[in-house]
Design an enzyme around this catalytic site. Structure first.
Site, PDB file in Angstrom:
ATOM      1  N   ARG A  33       0.812  -1.223   0.000  1.00  0.00           N
ATOM      2  CA  ARG A  33       0.000   0.000   0.000  1.00  0.00           C
ATOM      3  C   ARG A  33       0.845   1.274   0.000  1.00  0.00           C
ATOM      4  O   ARG A  33       0.330   2.370  -0.206  1.00  0.00           O
ATOM      5  CB  ARG A  33      -0.963   0.002   1.196  1.00  0.00           C
ATOM      6  N   LYS A  47       8.704  -0.700   2.586  1.00  0.00           N
ATOM      7  CA  LYS A  47       7.995   0.125   3.579  1.00  0.00           C
ATOM      8  C   LYS A  47       8.840   0.458   4.795  1.00  0.00           C
ATOM      9  O   LYS A  47       8.925   1.621   5.198  1.00  0.00           O
ATOM     10  CB  LYS A  47       6.714  -0.589   4.022  1.00  0.00           C
ATOM     11  N   ARG A  68      26.121  22.376   6.084  1.00  0.00           N
ATOM     12  CA  ARG A  68      26.173  20.998   5.587  1.00  0.00           C
ATOM     13  C   ARG A  68      27.127  20.163   6.450  1.00  0.00           C
ATOM     14  O   ARG A  68      27.824  20.699   7.322  1.00  0.00           O
ATOM     15  CB  ARG A  68      26.600  21.020   4.119  1.00  0.00           C
ATOM     16  N   TYR A 125      37.366  22.423  -5.279  1.00  0.00           N
ATOM     17  CA  TYR A 125      37.233  21.213  -6.103  1.00  0.00           C
ATOM     18  C   TYR A 125      37.754  21.481  -7.498  1.00  0.00           C
ATOM     19  O   TYR A 125      37.427  22.504  -8.106  1.00  0.00           O
ATOM     20  CB  TYR A 125      35.734  20.856  -6.146  1.00  0.00           C
TER      21      TYR A 125
HETATM   22  C1  UD1 Z   1      -1.651  -7.074  12.732  1.00  0.00           C
HETATM   23  C2  UD1 Z   1      -2.357  -7.862  13.841  1.00  0.00           C
HETATM   24  C3  UD1 Z   1      -3.549  -7.059  14.345  1.00  0.00           C
HETATM   25  C4  UD1 Z   1      -3.081  -5.692  14.818  1.00  0.00           C
HETATM   26  C5  UD1 Z   1      -2.314  -4.964  13.721  1.00  0.00           C
HETATM   27  C6  UD1 Z   1      -1.658  -3.723  14.265  1.00  0.00           C
HETATM   28  C7  UD1 Z   1      -2.050 -10.244  13.348  1.00  0.00           C
HETATM   29  C8  UD1 Z   1      -2.678 -11.452  12.817  1.00  0.00           C
HETATM   30  N1  UD1 Z   1      -2.796  -9.132  13.335  1.00  0.00           N
HETATM   31  O1  UD1 Z   1      -2.567  -6.997  11.652  1.00  0.00           O
HETATM   32  O2  UD1 Z   1      -4.185  -7.747  15.408  1.00  0.00           O
HETATM   33  O3  UD1 Z   1      -4.180  -4.925  15.219  1.00  0.00           O
HETATM   34  O4  UD1 Z   1      -1.250  -5.804  13.202  1.00  0.00           O
HETATM   35  O5  UD1 Z   1      -1.050  -2.993  13.255  1.00  0.00           O
HETATM   36  O6  UD1 Z   1      -0.934 -10.287  13.800  1.00  0.00           O
HETATM   37  N2  UD1 Z   1       4.606  -9.480   8.607  1.00  0.00           N
HETATM   38  C9  UD1 Z   1       5.633 -10.332   8.264  1.00  0.00           C
HETATM   39  N3  UD1 Z   1       5.320 -11.503   7.650  1.00  0.00           N
HETATM   40  C10 UD1 Z   1       4.068 -11.869   7.369  1.00  0.00           C
HETATM   41  C11 UD1 Z   1       3.009 -10.988   7.705  1.00  0.00           C
HETATM   42  C12 UD1 Z   1       3.324  -9.795   8.322  1.00  0.00           C
HETATM   43  O7  UD1 Z   1       6.789 -10.043   8.522  1.00  0.00           O
HETATM   44  O8  UD1 Z   1       3.882 -12.971   6.826  1.00  0.00           O
HETATM   45  C13 UD1 Z   1       4.943  -8.218   9.281  1.00  0.00           C
HETATM   46  C14 UD1 Z   1       4.617  -6.978   8.464  1.00  0.00           C
HETATM   47  O9  UD1 Z   1       5.772  -6.533   7.761  1.00  0.00           O
HETATM   48  C15 UD1 Z   1       4.249  -5.975   9.537  1.00  0.00           C
HETATM   49  C16 UD1 Z   1       3.677  -6.821  10.657  1.00  0.00           C
HETATM   50  O10 UD1 Z   1       4.149  -8.129  10.440  1.00  0.00           O
HETATM   51  O11 UD1 Z   1       5.391  -5.308  10.044  1.00  0.00           O
HETATM   52  C17 UD1 Z   1       2.149  -6.802  10.693  1.00  0.00           C
HETATM   53  O12 UD1 Z   1       1.636  -7.383   9.534  1.00  0.00           O
HETATM   54  P1  UD1 Z   1       0.323  -6.857   8.833  1.00  0.00           P
HETATM   55  O13 UD1 Z   1       0.027  -7.729   7.700  1.00  0.00           O
HETATM   56  O14 UD1 Z   1       0.439  -5.392   8.584  1.00  0.00           O
HETATM   57  O15 UD1 Z   1      -0.742  -7.159   9.989  1.00  0.00           O
HETATM   58  P2  UD1 Z   1      -2.154  -6.504  10.161  1.00  0.00           P
HETATM   59  O16 UD1 Z   1      -3.128  -7.143   9.243  1.00  0.00           O
HETATM   60  O17 UD1 Z   1      -2.024  -5.035  10.132  1.00  0.00           O
HETATM   61 CA    CA Z   2      -0.326  -3.440   9.518  1.00  0.00          CA
END
Ligand code: UD1
Ligand code: CA
Length: 456
Positions: free
Chosen positions: A16, A23, A318, A372
């Site tokens: 997104r 990200k 700088r 330079y």
């Molecule tokens: C997750 C939580 C949710 C919480 C929210 C807060 C779970 C199932 N849900 O949902 O309860 O309210 O975060 O922001 O945990 N990631 C990985 N590998 C994966 C999937 C995700 O490394 O396979 C990492 C993503 O990079 C991110 C984090 O885990 O940093 C959260 O993943 P994301 O898919 O954004 O979870 P949400 O659906 O937002």
């Molecule tokens: Ca998230």
């Protein structure tokens, strides 16, 4: 204290963000979001910090390696969910005694106190603790269901929630703490029978309870756990960071008449009694001593400003600029990798690059350090009390001795002796009456309708 380990999840795609930059490498306050998470782990006293990166994100793996050491970076082969992501660290952590805390690398502004509150619940008898907050718009967040005794009963992901559960505003920040061994035992039991078909870390709550263990919520403010999923949310996190950083500086005695126009970095250091005027930007690695004044519309990066110095308006410092006590750097002056001595002044329209300006020296308007040659850089050294006349070019490497003078408009290519005057420009020629004569001649020509040779 019990040993602490941090596991930072950074393997998500971040689609997104719609950016070629992963990200978690986007910056808030001049530091990558991944960098913020690693710093939090350090502030929490974690002995070990593991980063879980995605298989194709070489840039994330490289940055993580730089931050926590390559041996502490692991790769989640496929994005099968947050529990699966933590599981990628199993080989590194599962046998560790101590408490683990899971952090999401897209949640950059968590205060150390909030993390401590999660650990405190473990010390108070909980086996799993998550950091929760009351969400203004609960949206896609996981909902925290409390049991009658106030403990945590379950986390329900929005996609799997009933209408009643969706009405809950207490939400999961994503931060979860528990004994490392227990967490990995429970992760082995997590299934993917849910709306997304993912292995949810949030299932650890109900799995712990099924074993008769206690789960708890530690609460924090929504601003503390802002998750970034889009460019707009990144801008919100930046705004929150700026507001907090400005407030902290003012609390510590920095005067800012228009704080909302001043932009700071995570590592900006400004001493009590310094004044920062309107529209000043501090990029990273800036240190300003108390009693200095940074005037409006200046841009500073990688530099140091001592007490009593005045910088700007419209100055650019700088990396490597060091502005000494009571020195003045004025409008449209750029300083790079140059030490400006005590009380020295460069007040107008100059470029001071790769130099040394002695105490009390005066650099006239429009002076350029020509540092330079298109291939290499060279230093310009100006002695104490020297005076550089306006519009001079100092072709480095070159030195002006103590109290030496450079006549204005000079191009100086040879060292100037201390206490002497050097002038490097064409000699002035005076032609009395020439102007009047020329004007008369051209007027006559114009009136005759003719043109001089070459005129168009
Ligand atoms: C997750 C939580 C949710 C919480 C929210 C807060 C779970 C199932 N849900 O949902 O309860 O309210 O975060 O922001 O945990 N990631 C990985 N590998 C994966 C999937 C995700 O490394 O396979 C990492 C993503 O990079 C991110 C984090 O885990 O940093 C959260 O993943 P994301 O898919 O954004 O979870 P949400 O659906 O937002
Ligand atoms: Ca998230």
């Amino acid at each position: 204290m019990t040993k602490r380990i941090a596991i930072i999840l950074a393997a998500g795609q971040g689609t997104r963000m719609k950016s070629p930059l992963p990200k978690v490498l986007h910056e808030v306050g001049g530091r990558s979001m991944l960098g913020w998470s690693v710093a939090l782990a350090g502030d929490l006293g974690c002995e070990r910090t593991i980063v879980v990166a995605g298989p194709c994100a070489e840039a994330v793996q490289a940055e993580a390696g730089r931050l926590v050491g390559p041996a502490n970076v692991c790769v989640q082969a496929e994005q099968l969910g947050t529990a699966n992501a933590v599981d990628a660290a199993r080989g590194l952590v599962a046998d560790e005694d101590g408490q683990a805390i899971v952090l999401y690398a897209d949640t950059p502004l968590i205060p150390v106190e909030a993390g401590e509150r999660a650990f405190a619940q473990l010390d108070a008898g909980a086996s799993i603790c998550v950091l929760g907050f009351d969400a203004a718009v609960p949206g896609k967040y996981g909902r925290l269901k409390r049991a009658a005794d106030g403990s945590l009963e379950a986390i329900v992901e929005a996609n799997d929630a009933t209408k009643e559960e969706l009405a809950i505003t207490l939400c999961n920040s994503g931060v979860m703490a528990g004994p490392a061994k227990l967490m990995f035992e429970l992760i082995a039991e997590v299934g993917n029978d849910n709306a997304k078909g993912e292995y949810y870390l949030t299932d650890l709550v109900k799995l712990a309870r099924a074993r008769g263990l206690k789960a708890a919520v530690a609460e924090c403010d929504e601003r503390d756990v802002l998750g970034v999923n889009s460019q707009a949310e990144l801008a919100v996190a930046e705004r929150v960071f700026q507001e907090q950083a400005r407030a902290a500086l003012m609390r510590d005695g920095v005067t800012m008449p228009a704080p909302e126009t001043v932009f700071l970095s995570w590592d900006t250091r400004i001493g009590a009694g310094a004044v920062v005027e309107q529209n000043v930007v501090f990029a990273t690695r800036v240190e300003v001593a108390g009693g200095a004044r940074i005037r409006a519309f200046s841009h500073l990066e990688g530099c140091k400003v001592e007490a009593g110095a005045v910088v700007g308006p419209y100055a650019r410092l700088r990396p490597g600029a060091q502005i000494g006590v009571d020195a003045h750097i004025g409008n449209f002056v750029e300083v790079k990798n140059t030490i400006v001595g005590e009380g020295a002044k460069a007040n107008h329209l100059s470029y001071l690059g790769d130099g040394d300006v002695g105490a009390g020296a005066n650099i006239g308007a429009g002076t350029i350090f020509c540092n330079y040659d298109g291939f290499f850089k060279y230093r310009t050294v100006i002695g104490e009390g020297a005076f550089i006349g306006s519009n001079s070019a100092l072709v480095a490497p070159v030195r002006v001795g103590k109290r030496g003078y450079v006549g204005s408009g000079s191009v100086i290519t040879v060292d100037v002796e201390g206490g002497s005057l050097s002038i490097g420009r064409g000699r002035q020629i005076d032609k009395p009456g020439w102007g009047d004569e020329f004007r008369k001649q051209q007027t006559a020509l114009k009136e005759s309708g003719k043109k001089p040779n070459g005129a168009i």
